[in-house]
Design an enzyme around this catalytic site. Sequence first.
Site, PDB file in Angstrom:
ATOM      1  N   LYS A 234       2.273  -3.009   6.742  1.00  0.00           N
ATOM      2  CA  LYS A 234       2.573  -3.309   5.334  1.00  0.00           C
ATOM      3  C   LYS A 234       4.064  -3.156   5.047  1.00  0.00           C
ATOM      4  CE  LYS A 234      -1.364  -4.406   3.347  1.00  0.00           C
ATOM      5  NZ  LYS A 234      -1.538  -5.714   2.647  1.00  0.00           N
TER       6      LYS A 234
ATOM      7  N   TYR B  48      -1.401   0.593   9.988  1.00  0.00           N
ATOM      8  CA  TYR B  48      -1.570  -0.182   8.761  1.00  0.00           C
ATOM      9  C   TYR B  48      -0.330  -0.035   7.872  1.00  0.00           C
ATOM     10  CZ  TYR B  48      -3.534  -1.429   4.159  1.00  0.00           C
ATOM     11  OH  TYR B  48      -3.774  -1.978   2.924  1.00  0.00           O
TER      12      TYR B  48
ATOM     13  N   SER C 103       0.818  -1.211   0.000  1.00  0.00           N
ATOM     14  CA  SER C 103       0.000   0.000   0.000  1.00  0.00           C
ATOM     15  C   SER C 103       0.851   1.260   0.000  1.00  0.00           C
ATOM     16  CB  SER C 103      -0.890  -0.010   1.245  1.00  0.00           C
ATOM     17  OG  SER C 103      -1.493   1.239   1.475  1.00  0.00           O
TER      18      SER C 103
END
Length: 318
Positions: free
Chosen positions: A149, A145, A121
Amino acid sequence: MKLVVTGGAGFLGARLIGTLLSQGAAPGFPEFSSIVSADLAPCPVTDPRVRSVIGNIADKDFVESIVTPDVVAVYHLAAVVSGQAEADFDLGMAVNLDGTRTLLEACRRLPKPPRFVFASSLAVFGGKLPDLVPDDIAVMPQSSYGAQKAIGELLVNDFSRKGFVDGRVCRLPTIVVRPGKPNAAASSFASGIIREPLAGVESVCPVPAGTRLWISSPATVIANLIHAGSVEGARFEGHRTVNLPGLSVTVAEMLESLERVGGKEARARVGFREDDRVKNIVLSWPGDFDVSRGLSLGFRQDGDFDSVVRSHMGDHGL
């Protein structure tokens, strides 16, 4: 021989599975005869070549039950999305970090290293960035997040360096226009400000009109994920991470396209009400990338945002 797709019941996973089955193995893509969809729900693709298994990728026993010696490739798409991972730290760590390592460890025990495509991402980025962000710049995520990632990227690169998997990390642009309903992702509004107005429903944008986004259509992202599985690992030259090509557009430019393609009435259905939680996450993401490396590897790019809107309208009979 089989493929494993984690997150196979989701929008992206199901579309990937359907496309792989309809077009078959592309040149360089591992030959397969079946696909295992691993998710918390059944895969919506009804085909005798698809087997849905229900379970959590953070569960070692579950992962080992699907990563069997006949696996030639894994698409790791399962994840707790950005907004949810920020709100529930433990859940994000369990799925996005522990689940990724569990899956890699299971692949490590296979007799032959499988192709391993990891969906990463733009959330891995943050801090001061150049106008055009290259593949190899140091990442500085500004969300849980993004951190999860980024760690996943490092793991895939190191497992590849060790010869445990033949990995490739695809940093996905924000996918627009996603069908269905809004989700907990911080980027969910980017589809909502197009999808809802075209369906006659009002939508609220939580970020300023000048916010620049890096976006790609669903069809282009699927084509690029499949291509990622086809590229020979040596072509990545030791750096398995690539920023997938996208379009750099501001929210204002997206709404101009909405008006050109969908009409003034559609544009009038979009309003603005800033949400600091969403804004702080989204504004930490870069809005433009140097994709010369990705294009040289054969990844593709949408032409313009008007065509993205037209494609969505065509797909949904609007």
